[in-house]
Design a protein around this motif. Structure first.
Motif, PDB file in Angstrom:
ATOM      1  N   GLU A  44      43.747  39.006  37.044  1.00  0.00           N
ATOM      2  CA  GLU A  44      44.324  39.654  35.866  1.00  0.00           C
ATOM      3  C   GLU A  44      44.700  38.609  34.812  1.00  0.00           C
ATOM      4  N   GLY A  45      45.299  37.512  35.244  1.00  0.00           N
ATOM      5  CA  GLY A  45      45.684  36.452  34.315  1.00  0.00           C
ATOM      6  C   GLY A  45      44.482  35.797  33.648  1.00  0.00           C
ATOM      7  N   LEU A  46      43.356  35.732  34.373  1.00  0.00           N
ATOM      8  CA  LEU A  46      42.130  35.178  33.808  1.00  0.00           C
ATOM      9  C   LEU A  46      41.422  36.168  32.885  1.00  0.00           C
ATOM     10  N   GLY A  47      41.672  37.461  33.102  1.00  0.00           N
ATOM     11  CA  GLY A  47      40.991  38.490  32.319  1.00  0.00           C
ATOM     12  C   GLY A  47      39.622  38.851  32.865  1.00  0.00           C
ATOM     13  N   VAL A  48      39.494  38.870  34.202  1.00  0.00           N
ATOM     14  CA  VAL A  48      38.197  39.193  34.799  1.00  0.00           C
ATOM     15  C   VAL A  48      38.075  40.680  35.110  1.00  0.00           C
ATOM     16  N   ARG A  49      36.829  41.102  35.285  1.00  0.00           N
ATOM     17  CA  ARG A  49      36.554  42.484  35.659  1.00  0.00           C
ATOM     18  C   ARG A  49      36.974  42.691  37.114  1.00  0.00           C
ATOM     19  N   GLY A  50      37.648  43.767  37.364  1.00  0.00           N
ATOM     20  CA  GLY A  50      38.121  44.074  38.710  1.00  0.00           C
ATOM     21  C   GLY A  50      37.436  45.296  39.244  1.00  0.00           C
ATOM     22  N   PRO A  51      37.887  45.817  40.333  1.00  0.00           N
ATOM     23  CA  PRO A  51      39.073  45.355  41.048  1.00  0.00           C
ATOM     24  C   PRO A  51      38.773  44.125  41.911  1.00  0.00           C
ATOM     25  N   VAL A  52      39.763  43.267  42.047  1.00  0.00           N
ATOM     26  CA  VAL A  52      39.646  42.108  42.922  1.00  0.00           C
ATOM     27  C   VAL A  52      40.081  42.566  44.306  1.00  0.00           C
ATOM     28  N   THR A  53      39.138  42.563  45.229  1.00  0.00           N
ATOM     29  CA  THR A  53      39.419  42.956  46.608  1.00  0.00           C
ATOM     30  C   THR A  53      38.975  41.833  47.535  1.00  0.00           C
ATOM     31  N   SER A  54      39.397  41.911  48.767  1.00  0.00           N
ATOM     32  CA  SER A  54      39.046  40.880  49.736  1.00  0.00           C
ATOM     33  C   SER A  54      37.536  40.862  49.966  1.00  0.00           C
ATOM     34  N   HIS A  63      33.597  37.736  39.836  1.00  0.00           N
ATOM     35  CA  HIS A  63      34.172  38.667  38.868  1.00  0.00           C
ATOM     36  C   HIS A  63      33.969  38.083  37.474  1.00  0.00           C
ATOM     37  N   PRO A  64      33.076  38.679  36.677  1.00  0.00           N
ATOM     38  CA  PRO A  64      32.837  38.163  35.323  1.00  0.00           C
ATOM     39  C   PRO A  64      34.091  38.264  34.464  1.00  0.00           C
ATOM     40  N   ASN A  65      34.203  37.341  33.529  1.00  0.00           N
ATOM     41  CA  ASN A  65      35.348  37.331  32.634  1.00  0.00           C
ATOM     42  C   ASN A  65      35.084  38.263  31.464  1.00  0.00           C
ATOM     43  N   LEU A  66      36.075  39.053  31.105  1.00  0.00           N
ATOM     44  CA  LEU A  66      35.939  40.027  30.021  1.00  0.00           C
ATOM     45  C   LEU A  66      36.451  39.507  28.686  1.00  0.00           C
ATOM     46  N   VAL A  67      37.053  38.306  28.683  1.00  0.00           N
ATOM     47  CA  VAL A  67      37.658  37.794  27.451  1.00  0.00           C
ATOM     48  C   VAL A  67      37.118  36.409  27.066  1.00  0.00           C
ATOM     49  N   GLY A  68      35.935  36.068  27.566  1.00  0.00           N
ATOM     50  CA  GLY A  68      35.299  34.825  27.172  1.00  0.00           C
ATOM     51  C   GLY A  68      35.644  33.599  27.994  1.00  0.00           C
ATOM     52  N   GLY A  69      36.424  33.763  29.040  1.00  0.00           N
ATOM     53  CA  GLY A  69      36.780  32.636  29.905  1.00  0.00           C
ATOM     54  C   GLY A  69      35.827  32.527  31.083  1.00  0.00           C
ATOM     55  N   PRO A  70      36.175  31.688  32.046  1.00  0.00           N
ATOM     56  CA  PRO A  70      35.311  31.503  33.208  1.00  0.00           C
ATOM     57  C   PRO A  70      35.396  32.693  34.167  1.00  0.00           C
ATOM     58  N   PRO A  71      34.322  32.926  34.924  1.00  0.00           N
ATOM     59  CA  PRO A  71      34.389  33.955  35.961  1.00  0.00           C
ATOM     60  C   PRO A  71      35.274  33.486  37.109  1.00  0.00           C
ATOM     61  N   LEU A  72      35.716  34.440  37.907  1.00  0.00           N
ATOM     62  CA  LEU A  72      36.457  34.157  39.131  1.00  0.00           C
ATOM     63  C   LEU A  72      35.517  34.370  40.301  1.00  0.00           C
ATOM     64  N   VAL A  73      35.385  33.355  41.136  1.00  0.00           N
ATOM     65  CA  VAL A  73      34.633  33.487  42.383  1.00  0.00           C
ATOM     66  C   VAL A  73      35.662  33.501  43.505  1.00  0.00           C
ATOM     67  N   HIS A  74      35.696  34.597  44.251  1.00  0.00           N
ATOM     68  CA  HIS A  74      36.678  34.802  45.324  1.00  0.00           C
ATOM     69  C   HIS A  74      35.930  34.745  46.647  1.00  0.00           C
ATOM     70  N   VAL A  75      36.273  33.765  47.477  1.00  0.00           N
ATOM     71  CA  VAL A  75      35.578  33.512  48.735  1.00  0.00           C
ATOM     72  C   VAL A  75      36.521  33.748  49.906  1.00  0.00           C
ATOM     73  N   ASP A  76      36.005  34.390  50.944  1.00  0.00           N
ATOM     74  CA  ASP A  76      36.737  34.510  52.201  1.00  0.00           C
ATOM     75  C   ASP A  76      35.983  33.670  53.225  1.00  0.00           C
ATOM     76  N   ALA A  77      36.522  32.511  53.565  1.00  0.00           N
ATOM     77  CA  ALA A  77      35.852  31.574  54.461  1.00  0.00           C
ATOM     78  C   ALA A  77      36.255  31.761  55.921  1.00  0.00           C
ATOM     79  N   TYR A  78      36.931  32.850  56.239  1.00  0.00           N
ATOM     80  CA  TYR A  78      37.445  33.066  57.598  1.00  0.00           C
ATOM     81  C   TYR A  78      36.345  32.944  58.646  1.00  0.00           C
ATOM     82  N   ARG A  79      35.160  33.486  58.365  1.00  0.00           N
ATOM     83  CA  ARG A  79      34.078  33.492  59.355  1.00  0.00           C
ATOM     84  C   ARG A  79      33.173  32.264  59.260  1.00  0.00           C
ATOM     85  N   LEU A  80      33.490  31.340  58.352  1.00  0.00           N
ATOM     86  CA  LEU A  80      32.689  30.126  58.227  1.00  0.00           C
ATOM     87  C   LEU A  80      33.265  29.040  59.133  1.00  0.00           C
TER      88      LEU A  80
END
Length: 152
Positions: A44-54, A63-80
């Protein structure tokens, strides 16, 4: 200390507003600690498209940015189990804000530095399953430590 899940979300919003492309955060904490809640706020603070889920079942979501900033890449490394598996995800670290849950010990080989976020919740705290995410069942205080880390 963060007292409620709403406070965790608000902390994420403040963090997200200060992040830029190339920032890497590693979130560590037990199930139900609030890692995904914090990440939702960061999104939300970055202004990315949501919803952000696990991203538990897909390993990584962008999650692409909707306000011209960087995208958010959300990784779950639990199984790595190895850094090479994280590297195989072919994440654009330089042009994205990247959050890796359960990434401690895996990012050392990939990045020279990152922000380490450790979330502790009270022993015996409860959790519940909501839409595929482990969510906080109650608003119990969490202790959060945010430190800069570098590859060894």
């Amino acid at each position: 200390m963060v007292d409620t899940s709403d406070d965790m979300h608000e902390l994420g919003i403040r963090l997200g507003a200060s992040l830029q492309a190339g920032d890497l955060l590693v979130l560590t904490g037990p199930l139900g600690a609030g890692k995904t809640t914090l990440t939702r706020g960061i999104g939300e603070g970055l202004g990315v498209r949501g919803p952000v889920t696990s991203p538990t079942f897909v390993l990584a979501r962008t999650h692409p940015n909707l306000v011209g900033g960087p995208p958010l890449v959300h990784v779950d490394a639990y199984r790595l189990s190895e850094a090479i598996e994280l590297d195989d995800l072919d994440i654009d670290y330089a042009r994205s804000v990247v959050i890796v849950e359960w990434g401690r010990g895996l990012v050392d080989a990939i990045a020279p530095g990152w922000v380490d976020v450790e979330i502790e919740r009270p022993t015996g705290a409860s959790q519940s399953e909501v839409d595929g995410d482990v969510a906080d069942a109650g608003d119990e205080p969490r202790r959060i430590r945010i430190t800069r880390a570098t590859a060894r």
